[in-house]
Design a protein around this motif. Structure first.
Motif, PDB file in Angstrom:
ATOM      1  N   VAL A   1      -6.033 -11.785   0.741  1.00 54.26           N
ATOM      2  CA  VAL A   1      -5.149 -11.718  -0.437  1.00 54.26           C
ATOM      3  C   VAL A   1      -4.288 -10.454  -0.450  1.00 54.26           C
ATOM      4  N   GLY A   2      -4.435  -9.599   0.561  1.00 48.89           N
ATOM      5  CA  GLY A   2      -3.579  -8.419   0.660  1.00 48.89           C
ATOM      6  C   GLY A   2      -3.741  -7.792   2.026  1.00 48.89           C
ATOM      7  N   GLY A   3      -2.647  -7.237   2.568  1.00 43.32           N
ATOM      8  CA  GLY A   3      -2.763  -6.582   3.860  1.00 43.32           C
ATOM      9  C   GLY A   3      -1.548  -5.726   4.153  1.00 43.32           C
ATOM     10  N   ILE A   4      -1.792  -4.533   4.681  1.00 49.97           N
ATOM     11  CA  ILE A   4      -0.668  -3.641   5.013  1.00 49.97           C
ATOM     12  C   ILE A   4      -1.081  -2.654   6.104  1.00 49.97           C
ATOM     13  N   LEU A   5      -0.182  -2.490   7.090  1.00 44.45           N
ATOM     14  CA  LEU A   5      -0.371  -1.436   8.093  1.00 44.45           C
ATOM     15  C   LEU A   5       0.290  -0.192   7.538  1.00 44.45           C
ATOM     16  N   MET A   6      -0.442   0.870   7.389  1.00 45.45           N
ATOM     17  CA  MET A   6       0.135   2.043   6.720  1.00 45.45           C
ATOM     18  C   MET A   6      -0.455   3.361   7.217  1.00 45.45           C
ATOM     19  N   SER A   7       0.366   4.410   7.110  1.00 45.36           N
ATOM     20  CA  SER A   7      -0.137   5.763   7.345  1.00 45.36           C
ATOM     21  C   SER A   7      -0.813   6.223   6.068  1.00 45.36           C
ATOM     22  N   VAL A   8      -1.855   7.010   6.196  1.00 44.85           N
ATOM     23  CA  VAL A   8      -2.634   7.444   5.038  1.00 44.85           C
ATOM     24  C   VAL A   8      -2.308   8.906   4.738  1.00 44.85           C
ATOM     25  N   SER A   9      -1.931   9.166   3.486  1.00 50.90           N
ATOM     26  CA  SER A   9      -1.628  10.553   3.108  1.00 50.90           C
ATOM     27  C   SER A   9      -2.942  11.334   2.938  1.00 50.90           C
ATOM     28  N   GLN A  10      -2.806  12.649   3.010  1.00 54.19           N
ATOM     29  CA  GLN A  10      -3.959  13.536   2.798  1.00 54.19           C
ATOM     30  C   GLN A  10      -4.603  13.244   1.442  1.00 54.19           C
ATOM     31  N   ASP A  11      -3.751  13.071   0.438  1.00 53.86           N
ATOM     32  CA  ASP A  11      -4.234  12.851  -0.927  1.00 53.86           C
ATOM     33  C   ASP A  11      -5.023  11.534  -1.032  1.00 53.86           C
ATOM     34  N   LEU A  12      -4.472  10.467  -0.460  1.00 48.58           N
ATOM     35  CA  LEU A  12      -5.157   9.166  -0.511  1.00 48.58           C
ATOM     36  C   LEU A  12      -6.487   9.240   0.245  1.00 48.58           C
ATOM     37  N   ALA A  13      -6.484   9.897   1.404  1.00 54.09           N
ATOM     38  CA  ALA A  13      -7.711  10.022   2.190  1.00 54.09           C
ATOM     39  C   ALA A  13      -8.785  10.781   1.402  1.00 54.09           C
ATOM     40  N   GLU A  14      -8.383  11.844   0.750  1.00 57.08           N
ATOM     41  CA  GLU A  14      -9.360  12.644  -0.016  1.00 57.08           C
ATOM     42  C   GLU A  14      -9.899  11.858  -1.203  1.00 57.08           C
TER      43      GLU A  14
ATOM     44  N   PHE B   1      -4.144  -0.673  -3.350  1.00 59.68           N
ATOM     45  CA  PHE B   1      -3.215  -1.791  -3.508  1.00 59.68           C
ATOM     46  C   PHE B   1      -2.450  -1.839  -4.817  1.00 59.68           C
ATOM     47  N   LYS B   2      -2.804  -1.063  -5.785  1.00 57.98           N
ATOM     48  CA  LYS B   2      -2.095  -1.119  -7.068  1.00 57.98           C
ATOM     49  C   LYS B   2      -1.874  -2.581  -7.484  1.00 57.98           C
ATOM     50  N   GLU B   3      -0.601  -3.018  -7.601  1.00 53.47           N
ATOM     51  CA  GLU B   3      -0.369  -4.401  -8.063  1.00 53.47           C
ATOM     52  C   GLU B   3      -0.056  -5.371  -6.917  1.00 53.47           C
ATOM     53  N   ASP B   4      -0.238  -4.949  -5.668  1.00 47.62           N
ATOM     54  CA  ASP B   4       0.324  -5.735  -4.565  1.00 47.62           C
ATOM     55  C   ASP B   4      -0.521  -6.903  -4.061  1.00 47.62           C
ATOM     56  N   LEU B   5      -1.529  -7.327  -4.783  1.00 46.16           N
ATOM     57  CA  LEU B   5      -2.374  -8.415  -4.292  1.00 46.16           C
ATOM     58  C   LEU B   5      -1.793  -9.773  -4.675  1.00 46.16           C
TER      59      LEU B   5
END
Ligand code: ABT
Ligand code: MG
Length: 148
Positions: free
Chosen positions: A35-48, A133-137
């Motif tokens: 129901v959701g999928g994305i190839l993405m780079s991960v920011s320092q903030d998101l990783a933490e 994913f916020k609202e992206d599903l």
């Protein structure tokens, strides 16, 4: 019937080793719905934020630098008891202990680079889906017979 959603992420080592197709295929063949999928780079903030529960652990720095080192493939899968079943399909955290037939048992070597992440509880799944994913599903009807 407990239909759940869970957050699954193929880590940088899994993407680099061309395991995206195999892993997606395992979840599809098992009968779960993407129901959701994305190839993405991960920011320092998101990783933490993602690994906040391990903030005080000695390996936190390495974990964050690994997950931000190269893109990940983040997904949400839906299905009956998908949270626990996905964890079983992944195998134990340390690939040395993961049973053959599981993703980590078949492909993993090191505990620090163990190919895949999956939410470990309904609470983690809610938290992680909101974080990534916020609202992206999506929500759609998946019926094989519709196409054949
Ligand atoms: P994740 O799905 O990445 O959360 O792994 P899992 O839930 O199976 O295992 P936990 B305990 O949450 O580990 C998080 C990440 O930390 C790494 N780790 C863990 C170490 O490097 N050394 C350790 O001693 C422990 C306990 C493994 C996990 N991820 N990576 N990459
Ligand atoms: Mg974990």
């Amino acid at each position: 019937m407990a239909v759940e959603r869970t957050f699954i992420m193929i880590k940088p080592d899994g993407v680099q080793r061309n395991l995206v197709g195999d892993i997606v295929s395992r979840f599809e063949k098992k009968g779960f719905k993407l129901v959701g999928g994305i190839l993405m780079s991960v920011s320092q903030d998101l990783a933490e934020q993602h690994y906040a529960e391990h903030k005080e652990r000695p390996f936190f720095g390495e974990l964050v630098s690994f997950i931000t080192s190269s893109p990940v493939f983040a997904m949400v899968w839906e299905g009956e008891n998908v949270i626990a079943t996905a964890r079983n399909m992944m195998g134990k955290t340390n690939p040395a202990d993961a049973a053959p037939g599981t993703i980590r048992g078949d492909y993993g070597i090191s505990v620090g680079m163990n190919i895949i992440h999956g939410s470990d509880s309904p609470e983690s799944a809610q938290r992680e889906m909101a974080l990534w994913f916020k609202e992206d599903l999506t929500d759609y009807d998946k019926t094989v017979n519709k196409w054949i």
